[in-house]
Design a protein around this motif. Structure first.
Motif, PDB file in Angstrom:
ATOM      1  N   PHE A   1      -1.905   2.788  -3.417  1.00  0.00           N
ATOM      2  CA  PHE A   1      -1.184   3.192  -4.622  1.00  0.00           C
ATOM      3  C   PHE A   1       0.072   2.342  -4.815  1.00  0.00           C
ATOM      4  O   PHE A   1       0.374   1.891  -5.925  1.00  0.00           O
ATOM      5  CB  PHE A   1      -0.792   4.670  -4.537  1.00  0.00           C
ATOM      6  CG  PHE A   1      -1.898   5.612  -4.919  1.00  0.00           C
ATOM      7  CD1 PHE A   1      -2.082   5.990  -6.236  1.00  0.00           C
ATOM      8  CD2 PHE A   1      -2.760   6.106  -3.961  1.00  0.00           C
ATOM      9  CE1 PHE A   1      -3.093   6.848  -6.597  1.00  0.00           C
ATOM     10  CE2 PHE A   1      -3.788   6.977  -4.308  1.00  0.00           C
ATOM     11  CZ  PHE A   1      -3.956   7.350  -5.622  1.00  0.00           C
ATOM     12  N   PHE A   2       0.798   2.130  -3.729  1.00  0.00           N
ATOM     13  CA  PHE A   2       2.024   1.333  -3.804  1.00  0.00           C
ATOM     14  C   PHE A   2       1.702  -0.132  -4.105  1.00  0.00           C
ATOM     15  O   PHE A   2       2.348  -0.759  -4.940  1.00  0.00           O
ATOM     16  CB  PHE A   2       2.796   1.435  -2.487  1.00  0.00           C
ATOM     17  CG  PHE A   2       3.474   2.764  -2.289  1.00  0.00           C
ATOM     18  CD1 PHE A   2       4.825   2.917  -2.546  1.00  0.00           C
ATOM     19  CD2 PHE A   2       2.765   3.867  -1.851  1.00  0.00           C
ATOM     20  CE1 PHE A   2       5.449   4.136  -2.371  1.00  0.00           C
ATOM     21  CE2 PHE A   2       3.380   5.093  -1.673  1.00  0.00           C
ATOM     22  CZ  PHE A   2       4.732   5.227  -1.931  1.00  0.00           C
ATOM     23  N   ALA A   3       0.695  -0.666  -3.416  1.00  0.00           N
ATOM     24  CA  ALA A   3       0.361  -2.078  -3.584  1.00  0.00           C
ATOM     25  C   ALA A   3      -0.162  -2.373  -4.985  1.00  0.00           C
ATOM     26  O   ALA A   3       0.120  -3.438  -5.553  1.00  0.00           O
ATOM     27  CB  ALA A   3      -0.683  -2.489  -2.535  1.00  0.00           C
ATOM     28  N   LEU A   4      -0.923  -1.440  -5.560  1.00  0.00           N
ATOM     29  CA  LEU A   4      -1.433  -1.646  -6.909  1.00  0.00           C
ATOM     30  C   LEU A   4      -0.298  -1.694  -7.927  1.00  0.00           C
ATOM     31  O   LEU A   4      -0.385  -2.395  -8.932  1.00  0.00           O
ATOM     32  CB  LEU A   4      -2.422  -0.534  -7.277  1.00  0.00           C
ATOM     33  CG  LEU A   4      -3.803  -0.633  -6.645  1.00  0.00           C
ATOM     34  CD1 LEU A   4      -4.616   0.616  -6.941  1.00  0.00           C
ATOM     35  CD2 LEU A   4      -4.542  -1.879  -7.122  1.00  0.00           C
ATOM     36  N   HIS A   5       0.745  -0.942  -7.681  1.00  0.00           N
ATOM     37  CA  HIS A   5       1.893  -0.974  -8.601  1.00  0.00           C
ATOM     38  C   HIS A   5       2.733  -2.224  -8.375  1.00  0.00           C
ATOM     39  O   HIS A   5       3.135  -2.893  -9.332  1.00  0.00           O
ATOM     40  CB  HIS A   5       2.758   0.271  -8.408  1.00  0.00           C
ATOM     41  CG  HIS A   5       3.809   0.425  -9.450  1.00  0.00           C
ATOM     42  ND1 HIS A   5       3.630   1.172 -10.587  1.00  0.00           N
ATOM     43  CD2 HIS A   5       5.067  -0.093  -9.547  1.00  0.00           C
ATOM     44  CE1 HIS A   5       4.718   1.118 -11.333  1.00  0.00           C
ATOM     45  NE2 HIS A   5       5.616   0.359 -10.718  1.00  0.00           N
ATOM     46  N   PHE A   6       3.010  -2.546  -7.122  1.00  0.00           N
ATOM     47  CA  PHE A   6       3.855  -3.694  -6.800  1.00  0.00           C
ATOM     48  C   PHE A   6       3.143  -5.029  -6.985  1.00  0.00           C
ATOM     49  O   PHE A   6       3.789  -6.068  -7.112  1.00  0.00           O
ATOM     50  CB  PHE A   6       4.342  -3.621  -5.351  1.00  0.00           C
ATOM     51  CG  PHE A   6       5.294  -2.500  -5.070  1.00  0.00           C
ATOM     52  CD1 PHE A   6       6.295  -2.176  -5.956  1.00  0.00           C
ATOM     53  CD2 PHE A   6       5.195  -1.768  -3.891  1.00  0.00           C
ATOM     54  CE1 PHE A   6       7.189  -1.150  -5.695  1.00  0.00           C
ATOM     55  CE2 PHE A   6       6.080  -0.737  -3.605  1.00  0.00           C
ATOM     56  CZ  PHE A   6       7.076  -0.428  -4.517  1.00  0.00           C
TER      57      PHE A   6
END
Length: 454
Positions: free
Chosen positions: A340-345
């Motif tokens: 979730f974090f990597a997809l946003h960043f």
């Protein structure tokens, strides 16, 4: 695909009103977010150039640390060994001038050795321009306390999701006919509509990801609390200061044993986590003794932070104590949350993905602008149909506010980046915010006050 006209009417109303309520705020989020995809290079670009010798070789770091601790005893509490020094922190060792509070470490001391072996220390005020742009992205350009703006961002993200769903349902009946249509000869309204549909349709997966992950960030603290209980970790967040984290393993260290030299630590990490490239070694006196967090990159896997993954390491043996945030070594639960974090960043796949996110972010900003233009044009047509010769006050305000807001955001970010690159010494502290909002409000005032064409 056929959808009843009364249902389409409801979707159109939902899409229009939700879009107009959130569109300008989301323009700031997407434009500033696209720029902040390269936050670290921008930080280097806008940082003052320090006059100091080159960093000492990593093998000489123990000698450097001995002289630093002798001259600055407070540095023992928290210090960082820089494995890849750059313009913003050009030395081999850095430590905060003041005790760190939360995410903001403030100005830093940077140290290296002169050719004759003498200690050289400089103070560096970390350039705030790139961080300010990232905070604009997170706070939607509204200067409110972060806790308030984060919750507000979550509400806007939910509205954003509603606009996406209603927009897709509106576009489906005419998908085959209008997907690649560009009606140049039918007036600007049709062209805005075609561009809006094209940008929205082809970046739909990206927008879905942004909407979902923004909700995750908005309710960041509850999610970490649940994660801590479900997965049995005491690490509330990978971004907490090290001295705020307790590790049961740290309490079992042998304080009398010496810390492992940085070269041996790096070699140990290469063995335990092949492919992970460490960039910083951050030491801190924690509740159970000396602790070490290693930040680094591995483009083969998703990373929890915008530019790095993390590992908690025993500073005396080099053994990895916690791989909860270490790319490629996480347990299934942590790996799922990291996605979730990597997809946003965009913190996966290297620079190719980052440039892709830049283009998608700019396209998203364009989609929100065209959406506002379409809503204004539709409202004007309805008002003219009722006999009004001039725009009503709400329509007039929105017609002026939209280009002013967009021009203010783009111009404000451009000006602070240019000043940061040309005059980094003056773009410090609150000066960045003052310059940005001065430009933003000037553009807004110009468009609000200029005569409206009839």
């Amino acid at each position: 695909m056929k959808i009843r006209s009364d249902i389409l009417r409801v979707y159109r109303e939902v899409h229009g009103w939700v879009g107009i309520c959130a569109g300008l705020l989301l323009f700031v989020a997407f434009f500033a977010g696209a720029v902040s995809m390269f936050e670290h290079p921008l930080q280097n670009l806008t940082s003052p150039q320090l006059d100091m010798p080159p960093p000492v070789p990593l093998s000489r770091t123990p000698d450097l640390l001995e002289k630093v601790f002798s001259a600055y005893p407070q540095a023992r509490q928290t210090y960082t060994i820089l494995l890849a020094p750059d313009r913003s922190l050009p030395g081999r060792v850095a430590w905060p001038v003041h005790p760190p509070h939360g995410h903001d470490t403030g100005p830093m001391f940077v140290a290296t050795l002169a050719p004759d072996g003498a200690l050289v220390v400089r103070q560096q005020a970390i350039a705030p321009v790139a961080h300010f742009i990232d905070m604009l992205h997170q706070e939607l350009g509204i200067p409110l306390p972060h806790a308030i703006s984060r919750a507000f961002m979550g509400i806007i993200a939910l509205l954003y999701g509603m606009a996406l769903i209603s927009g897709v349902l509106l576009f489906l009946p005419t998908l085959a006919r209008n997907l690649f249509a560009f009606r140049f000869r039918e007036g600007p309204r049709k062209l805005w509509l075609d561009l809006h549909n094209l940008l929205g349709f082809f970046s739909l997966p990206f927008h879905i990801v942004m909407a979902l992950t923004s909700v995750v960030f908005a309710f960041h603290d509850p999610i970490f609390a649940v994660q801590s209980r479900v997965f049995g970790t005491s690490h509330a967040s990978p971004h907490l200061p090290m001295n705020k984290i307790s590790s049961p393993v740290a309490a079992n260290q042998h304080p009398a044993s010496p810390l492992l030299p940085p070269t041996e630590l790096v070699s140990s990490l290469e063995t335990q986590a092949p492919g992970f490239v460490p960039t910083t070694l951050t030491y801190s006196q924690g509740r159970g003794g000396m602790m070490l967090r290693v930040s680094g990159q591995d483009s083969r896997y998703s990373m929890r932070g915008p530019t790095a993954g993390f590992a908690t390491v025993d500073p005396r043996s080099g053994k990895v104590l916690s791989a909860d945030y270490l790319p490629g070594h996480q347990k299934t639960g942590f790996a799922i949350l990291t996605v979730f974090f990597a997809l946003h960043f965009g913190s996966f796949g290297g620079n190719a993905i980052r440039w892709g996110y830049v283009l998608l972010g700019l396209a998203g900003a364009g989609m929100f602008y065209t959406g506002n233009r379409l809503w204004i044009d539709a409202r004007r047509r309805r008002e003219k149909a009722t006999g009004l010769r001039r725009d009503s006050l709400p329509t007039s305000i929105l017609a002026r506010l939209t280009p002013g807001w967009v021009a203010g955001c783009v111009s404000g970010i451009t000006v602070i980046l240019l000043l940061g690159a040309i005059k980094p010494d003056i773009m410090t502290g609150t000066a960045v915010a003052y310059v940005y909002y001065a430009v933003f409000l000037s553009c807004l005032s110009f468009f609000l006050c200029r005569p409206q064409k009839t």
